[in-house]
Write a protein that holds these residues in place. Structure first.
Motif, PDB file in Angstrom:
ATOM      1  N   ILE A 184      12.819  14.911   3.990  1.00 59.59           N
ATOM      2  CA  ILE A 184      12.213  15.734   2.948  1.00 59.59           C
ATOM      3  C   ILE A 184      12.053  14.857   1.707  1.00 59.59           C
ATOM      4  N   LEU A 185      10.872  14.916   1.087  1.00 58.50           N
ATOM      5  CA  LEU A 185      10.608  14.172  -0.141  1.00 58.50           C
ATOM      6  C   LEU A 185      10.372  15.149  -1.282  1.00 58.50           C
ATOM      7  N   VAL A 186      10.921  14.832  -2.449  1.00 59.85           N
ATOM      8  CA  VAL A 186      10.736  15.652  -3.634  1.00 59.85           C
ATOM      9  C   VAL A 186      10.170  14.773  -4.744  1.00 59.85           C
ATOM     10  N   VAL A 187       9.020  15.175  -5.311  1.00 57.31           N
ATOM     11  CA  VAL A 187       8.381  14.405  -6.380  1.00 57.31           C
ATOM     12  C   VAL A 187       7.833  15.349  -7.432  1.00 57.31           C
ATOM     13  N   GLY A 188       7.604  14.814  -8.618  1.00 52.81           N
ATOM     14  CA  GLY A 188       6.928  15.568  -9.653  1.00 52.81           C
ATOM     15  C   GLY A 188       5.426  15.561  -9.430  1.00 52.81           C
ATOM     16  N   SER A 189       4.713  16.482 -10.090  1.00 47.69           N
ATOM     17  CA  SER A 189       3.270  16.615  -9.896  1.00 47.69           C
ATOM     18  C   SER A 189       2.487  15.440 -10.483  1.00 47.69           C
ATOM     19  N   ASN A 190       3.157  14.596 -11.281  1.00 50.40           N
ATOM     20  CA  ASN A 190       2.477  13.423 -11.859  1.00 50.40           C
ATOM     21  C   ASN A 190       3.003  12.116 -11.263  1.00 50.40           C
ATOM     22  N   TYR A 191       3.525  12.175 -10.045  1.00 52.70           N
ATOM     23  CA  TYR A 191       4.098  10.988  -9.403  1.00 52.70           C
ATOM     24  C   TYR A 191       2.986  10.145  -8.765  1.00 52.70           C
ATOM     25  N   TYR A 192       3.060   8.823  -8.989  1.00 52.27           N
ATOM     26  CA  TYR A 192       2.117   7.880  -8.376  1.00 52.27           C
ATOM     27  C   TYR A 192       2.907   6.742  -7.736  1.00 52.27           C
ATOM     28  N   PHE A 193       2.354   6.182  -6.665  1.00 51.45           N
ATOM     29  CA  PHE A 193       3.087   5.151  -5.937  1.00 51.45           C
ATOM     30  C   PHE A 193       2.108   4.227  -5.225  1.00 51.45           C
TER      31      PHE A 193
ATOM     32  N   ASN B 158      -0.943   9.313  -4.807  1.00 57.13           N
ATOM     33  CA  ASN B 158      -0.641  10.436  -5.690  1.00 57.13           C
ATOM     34  C   ASN B 158      -0.005  11.560  -4.873  1.00 57.13           C
ATOM     35  N   PRO B 159       0.420  12.657  -5.504  1.00 57.64           N
ATOM     36  CA  PRO B 159       1.076  13.728  -4.745  1.00 57.64           C
ATOM     37  C   PRO B 159       0.235  14.294  -3.608  1.00 57.64           C
ATOM     38  N   LYS B 160      -1.064  14.421  -3.824  1.00 53.65           N
ATOM     39  CA  LYS B 160      -1.928  14.938  -2.759  1.00 53.65           C
ATOM     40  C   LYS B 160      -1.904  14.009  -1.543  1.00 53.65           C
ATOM     41  N   TYR B 161      -2.004  12.714  -1.781  1.00 50.18           N
ATOM     42  CA  TYR B 161      -1.970  11.757  -0.678  1.00 50.18           C
ATOM     43  C   TYR B 161      -0.586  11.722  -0.031  1.00 50.18           C
ATOM     44  N   LEU B 162       0.460  11.865  -0.850  1.00 50.84           N
ATOM     45  CA  LEU B 162       1.818  11.911  -0.306  1.00 50.84           C
ATOM     46  C   LEU B 162       1.963  13.083   0.655  1.00 50.84           C
ATOM     47  N   ARG B 163       1.404  14.217   0.299  1.00 51.69           N
ATOM     48  CA  ARG B 163       1.472  15.385   1.178  1.00 51.69           C
ATOM     49  C   ARG B 163       0.695  15.126   2.473  1.00 51.69           C
ATOM     50  N   GLN B 164      -0.435  14.452   2.393  1.00 53.81           N
ATOM     51  CA  GLN B 164      -1.202  14.113   3.592  1.00 53.81           C
ATOM     52  C   GLN B 164      -0.396  13.197   4.504  1.00 53.81           C
ATOM     53  N   LEU B 165       0.301  12.229   3.920  1.00 56.06           N
ATOM     54  CA  LEU B 165       1.150  11.347   4.717  1.00 56.06           C
ATOM     55  C   LEU B 165       2.292  12.129   5.346  1.00 56.06           C
ATOM     56  N   GLY B 166       2.837  13.079   4.596  1.00 59.98           N
ATOM     57  CA  GLY B 166       3.900  13.915   5.133  1.00 59.98           C
ATOM     58  C   GLY B 166       3.444  14.698   6.356  1.00 59.98           C
ATOM     59  N   GLU B 167       2.253  15.234   6.277  1.00 58.05           N
ATOM     60  CA  GLU B 167       1.704  15.978   7.431  1.00 58.05           C
ATOM     61  C   GLU B 167       1.467  15.038   8.615  1.00 58.05           C
ATOM     62  N   LYS B 168       1.011  13.835   8.329  1.00 60.10           N
ATOM     63  CA  LYS B 168       0.730  12.861   9.388  1.00 60.10           C
ATOM     64  C   LYS B 168       1.998  12.430  10.107  1.00 60.10           C
ATOM     65  N   TYR B 169       3.094  12.262   9.345  1.00 58.52           N
ATOM     66  CA  TYR B 169       4.330  11.722   9.925  1.00 58.52           C
ATOM     67  C   TYR B 169       5.450  12.763  10.037  1.00 58.52           C
ATOM     68  N   ASN B 170       5.094  14.028   9.840  1.00 54.00           N
ATOM     69  CA  ASN B 170       6.050  15.123   9.995  1.00 54.00           C
ATOM     70  C   ASN B 170       7.238  15.015   9.024  1.00 54.00           C
ATOM     71  N   ILE B 171       6.912  14.737   7.759  1.00 55.18           N
ATOM     72  CA  ILE B 171       7.906  14.702   6.686  1.00 55.18           C
ATOM     73  C   ILE B 171       7.558  15.807   5.683  1.00 55.18           C
TER      74      ILE B 171
ATOM     75  N   SER C  44       0.830  -1.204   0.000  1.00 53.48           N
ATOM     76  CA  SER C  44       0.000   0.000   0.000  1.00 53.48           C
ATOM     77  C   SER C  44       0.868   1.260   0.000  1.00 53.48           C
ATOM     78  N   PRO C  45       0.302   2.383  -0.429  1.00 53.27           N
ATOM     79  CA  PRO C  45       1.068   3.634  -0.406  1.00 53.27           C
ATOM     80  C   PRO C  45       1.594   3.983   0.993  1.00 53.27           C
ATOM     81  N   GLU C  46       0.798   3.788   2.022  1.00 55.44           N
ATOM     82  CA  GLU C  46       1.250   4.155   3.369  1.00 55.44           C
ATOM     83  C   GLU C  46       2.341   3.214   3.862  1.00 55.44           C
ATOM     84  N   THR C  47       2.253   1.942   3.527  1.00 60.81           N
ATOM     85  CA  THR C  47       3.318   1.007   3.897  1.00 60.81           C
ATOM     86  C   THR C  47       4.630   1.397   3.236  1.00 60.81           C
ATOM     87  N   PHE C  48       4.569   1.773   1.960  1.00 60.02           N
ATOM     88  CA  PHE C  48       5.759   2.243   1.255  1.00 60.02           C
ATOM     89  C   PHE C  48       6.326   3.483   1.945  1.00 60.02           C
TER      90      PHE C  48
END
Length: 325
Positions: free
Chosen positions: A127-136, A143-156, A110-114
């Protein structure tokens, strides 16, 4: 763990293992980076800027084999070989390149496990750097929006970088592959930010070129690479750290009933024996398609015409990059 230092650039290269456990916080850039084009280069610059501001190392996290070779039914041919990609990334001032093994098992997480198990725990990403069309994650559900949410959750910290455009067209590896397949070398090079290149070791050929006054060096086509249409191209060749202009034919030599696809380059004002040596061939301009001639004399006459065309092309300095190899 498999790791080496890339000669001449000082980058640590880790590959062929999932057993990674970094000890220091870092800035991680995520992606496949096929071609290392201008969009990728912007990601690297953002990562280097954030790393410098925070006293961190830069880590590029990529995959091998390419995900399309493992899942799906649309196996992509690559713009750049694995060897060339790591060399170019190293030359851009990145501290570490990790090629993580891409497997069906890895593709199913899953994205969160990754995010938690790989990026946070193993890579120590701050710090994570991705393009606006990155998926994982599984099924590309992250997607980038979810990645940002995970960053806020885990202080990244998450940096999402907008795509680079040229003339209104978004730069992507897919669009560059299409341009190469169409033979639009100039436009592909503009998007890449460097010339499309083929690198390999010189092999023995039929030596037909030598008998008609145009000796060539020969490389074997890699089935995993994307190539422009069979035909003749204006090229620059690097041999023993020196560069020479030349012309390259991609094809099977139909005039002499060839069968195997080869990359044959006539280097202007150069006739040394370099069998077995590594050479770099940089493409600048499509001259003409591959043709079958009625005889060797007709072939020789056309090759001379091609040489004049290429020399005229290179006579205009605007046709060479400022960072010409």
């Amino acid at each position: 763990m498999n790791q080496i230092m890339i000669r001449g650039v000082g980058m640590q290269y880790i590959y062929g293992t999932a057993d990674i456990m970094r000890q220091e916080d870092c800035v991680v850039v995520l992606g496949n980076f096929d071609g290392v084009h201008k969009g990728h280069q912007r990601l690297f610059q953002v990562a280097k800027d954030r790393a410098k501001a925070n006293g961190l190392r830069t880590v590029v996290f990529s995959f091998y084999p390419h995900p399309t070779w493992v899942i799906g039914d649309n196996r992509k041919a690559l713009i750049m070989s694995r060897r060339d990609k790591k060399q170019v990334i190293g030359e851009m001032g990145i501290d570490e390149l990790i090629e993580y093994p891409f497997t069906r098992t890895f593709a199913a997480i899953s994205p969160e496990t990754f995010f938690v198990d790989i990026l946070m725990k193993r890579l120590k990403a701050k710090i994570l750097v991705v393009g606006s069309n990155y998926y994982f994650g599984k099924g590309k559900t992250g997607n980038p929006k979810y990645l940002r949410q995970l960053g806020e959750k885990y202080n990244i910290e998450v940096c999402i970088v907008d795509a680079v455009k040229i003339g209104g067209s978004m730069i992507s590896s897919s669009s560059i592959r299409k341009l190469i397949l169409e033979g639009n070398i100039e436009k592909a090079n503009e998007m890449l930010g460097h010339p499309y290149m083929i690198v390999g070791n010189v092999v023995q050929g039929k030596q037909l070129g030598r008998t008609i006054g145009f000796p060539t060096i020969n490389l074997i086509a890699d089935p995993d690479r994307v190539y422009p249409p069979n035909g003749v191209y204006a090229t620059v060749v690097r041999v023993y750290s020196k560069t020479y202009r030349g012309m390259t034919n991609i094809g099977v030599n139909p005039t002499v009933s060839g069968q195997r696809k080869m990359i044959e380059t006539h280097i202007f004002n150069y006739d040394a024996d370099i069998y077995g040596e590594a050479v770099e061939v940089y493409f600048y301009h499509y001259v003409r398609p591959e043709q079958k001639f009625k005889d060797i004399n007709a072939l020789k006459a056309q090759i001379q015409q091609d040489k004049w065309h290429v020399q005229e092309f290179f006579a205009n300095p605007i046709n060479l990059f400022a960072n010409d190899k």
